[in-house]
Enzyme design. Structure first.
Site, PDB file in Angstrom:
ATOM      1  CE1 TYR A  60      -4.284   0.520  -0.377  1.00 41.37           C
ATOM      2  CE2 TYR A  60      -4.405  -1.397   1.045  1.00 41.37           C
ATOM      3  CZ  TYR A  60      -4.999  -0.519   0.146  1.00 41.37           C
ATOM      4  OH  TYR A  60      -6.296  -0.711  -0.221  1.00 41.37           O
ATOM      5  CD  GLU A  62      -4.764   4.910   0.581  1.00 37.68           C
ATOM      6  OE1 GLU A  62      -4.395   4.586   1.719  1.00 37.68           O
ATOM      7  OE2 GLU A  62      -5.947   4.969   0.223  1.00 37.68           O
ATOM      8  CG  ASP A 206      -7.678  10.477 -24.394  1.00 39.35           C
ATOM      9  OD1 ASP A 206      -6.666   9.749 -24.502  1.00 39.35           O
ATOM     10  OD2 ASP A 206      -8.772  10.066 -23.959  1.00 39.35           O
ATOM     11  CB  THR A 232      -4.006   3.924 -22.326  1.00 46.43           C
ATOM     12  OG1 THR A 232      -3.937   3.958 -23.754  1.00 46.43           O
ATOM     13  CG2 THR A 232      -5.387   4.315 -21.871  1.00 46.43           C
ATOM     14  CE  LYS A 235      -6.813   2.291 -25.931  1.00 45.82           C
ATOM     15  NZ  LYS A 235      -6.971   3.161 -24.754  1.00 45.82           N
ATOM     16  NE  ARG A 241      -6.524  -3.373 -19.847  1.00 44.63           N
ATOM     17  CZ  ARG A 241      -6.780  -3.342 -21.154  1.00 44.63           C
ATOM     18  NH1 ARG A 241      -6.184  -4.164 -21.972  1.00 44.63           N
ATOM     19  NH2 ARG A 241      -7.654  -2.494 -21.642  1.00 44.63           N
TER      20      ARG A 241
HETATM   21  N1  DSN Z   1     -11.349   0.562 -25.418  1.00 49.85           N
HETATM   22  C1  DSN Z   1     -10.639   1.608 -26.100  1.00 49.85           C
HETATM   23  C2  DSN Z   1     -10.545   1.364 -27.565  1.00 49.85           C
HETATM   24  O1  DSN Z   1     -10.696   0.225 -27.966  1.00 49.85           O
HETATM   25  O2  DSN Z   1     -10.305   2.286 -28.303  1.00 49.85           O
HETATM   26  C3  DSN Z   1     -11.287   2.877 -25.841  1.00 49.85           C
HETATM   27  O3  DSN Z   1     -11.372   3.046 -24.469  1.00 49.85           O
END
Ligand code: DSN
Length: 419
Positions: A60, A62, A206, A232, A235, A241
């Site tokens: 933990y 925080e 974003d 993110t 990707k 993730r």
């Molecule tokens: N799930 C993502 C995508 O496939 O683009 C969007 O959040």
């Protein structure tokens, strides 16, 4: 030592939970045996897997490095500092927060940091390629804030900055959002920044989908133009993730407070460690070449599909993704997704701009190159896969036809192992 304790040491998951062990084994096999073309997915390295499956999950922490609410944080502090330092270097950022559990959490933290409920926000329409969290009425971003959207142009399906500007002058957003989930073209961040300045908005990009392309130097870096950038890590970036937020120094304190204690409790230290590993990998030689191949493969796929009679939304791609309008093929996105899955090609049905069928029965599919590129595939494999997609969707139901396609998919998968 008993047989059971031997097995516990050698293969703890199998010994404790055979059901879950076989589920994960099956998923590993699925990832190996199929051509995964979900644009938002990728394959992490074994090093990232190891960090994410480490004992850091036990801790933990925080708070932030050096200012935690728990003792014993010396090692997780080091992990988080490494992650932050590497992320700031890669993206030339003044500040980063690597604690958001996901891209959605990152966006929510930004809203909490800079907006009050009811404030106007302006983002790309979800059905034109935007994201749920950019003001969709079914999401908290569209329920707690006064949300407006801009659309792509009819016909070309391209973003028009003039259109964005007109809408921005009308709605005077407090937050202007650029970035998308299924827009295959470059976004003019500098142009968006000028509009944000003109209307007095905070400018948020974003870059969830394209963070890896930026890190690899093959796409512009929005951190240089925007006040705040969310992303993110899983990707195109090819990490675990999770989410992250970059910002100018002036927003740093508000964003950190919004992530914790505003929105989240204990950070996932094992995930933050895995993010640190992925940042390290993004700084190694070879990463830029990987991202170049991601682009080349997506371009080759778009070109090959187009030459086989598919309609490519916007006529091509500047990114890792290809959006296909299936209306001239008389097949729905949902049916195409199912037929392709039957032969081992995994895609997602996707709405196309001005979709006559609406979001519940979308007319398109979205394809992406990151995972196949991580397996080492090149443009010639993309051309082969385009032919397999065409043959599958052409619905030739001669007996054995689909089996023959599945065997060709198997051969490609065998030649390019996932791990
Ligand atoms: N799930 C993502 C995508 O496939 O683009 C969007 O959040």
């Amino acid at each position: 030592m008993s047989v059971r304790s031997n097995e516990l040491n050698r293969n703890p998951l199998k010994a404790v939970d055979p059901e879950l062990f076989s589920t994960i084994t099956a998923e590993r096999k699925r990832q190996q045996d199929n051509l995964i073309m979900i644009a938002s997915e990728n394959l992490v390295s074994r090093a990232v897997l190891e960090a994410q499956g480490s004992v850091l999950t036990n801790k933990y922490a925080e708070g932030y490095a050096g200012a935690r609410y728990y003792g014993g944080c010396v090692n997780v502090d080091r992990a988080e500092n490494l992650a932050c330092q590497r992320a700031r270097e890669i993206f030339e950022a003044e500040h980063v927060n690597v604690q958001p559990h996901s891209g959605t959490s990152a966006n929510m933290a930004v809203f909490l940091a800079v907006l009050k409920p009811g404030d106007p926000i302006l983002g790309m329409d979800l059905s034109h390629g935007g994201h749920l969290t950019h003001g969709s009425k079914v999401n908290i971003s569209g329920r707690y804030y006064s949300s407006f959207s801009y659309k792509v142009e009819p016909g070309s399906c391209l973003l028009s900055l003039e259109e964005v500007r007109k809408t921005a002058l009308k709605v005077r957003p407090k937050l202007l959002i650029a970035g998308a989930s299924s827009y295959p073209r470059l976004v003019d961040y500098e142009g968006f920044a000028a509009i944000a300045r003109e209307v007095g908005a905070i400018f948020l990009v974003d870059m969830a989908h394209t963070a890896g392309l930026t890190a690899g130097g093959v796409h512009p870096n929005p951190v240089l133009y925007a006040d705040i950038v969310t992303a993110t890590t899983h990707k195109t970036f090819r990490g675990p993730r999770g989410g992250m937020i970059f910002s100018r120094q002036q927003y740093a304190e508000a964003i950190d407070k919004a992530v914790f204690p505003g929105l989240q409790g204990g950070p996932l230290m094992h995930v933050i460690a895995a993010k640190a590993v992925a940042f390290k990998e993004a700084q190694l030689p070879g990463y830029a070449a990987y991202q170049e191949k991601v682009l080349a493969n997506a371009a080759a796929l778009a070109e090959a599909l187009s030459s086989l009679g598919f309609t490519i939304v916007t006529g091509g791609t500047d990114t890792h993704l290809v959006l296909v309008d299936l209306r001239n093929k008389n097949i729905s996105g949902m049916d195409a997704e199912k037929m392709l899955e039957n032969v081992g090609i995994i895609v997602n049905k996707n709405v196309i701009p001005y979709d006559p069928k609406g979001a519940n029965a979308p007319s398109g599919i979205r394809l992406g190159s990151p995972t196949l590129t991580s397996r080492g595939m090149m443009p010639s494999q993309m051309q082969e896969i385009a032919v397999l997609i065409e043959e599958t969707l052409a619905g030739q139901s001669k007996s054995g036809h689909l089996d023959a396609i599945r065997r060709r998919v198997d051969n490609i998968c065998l030649e390019y192992p996932a791990y």
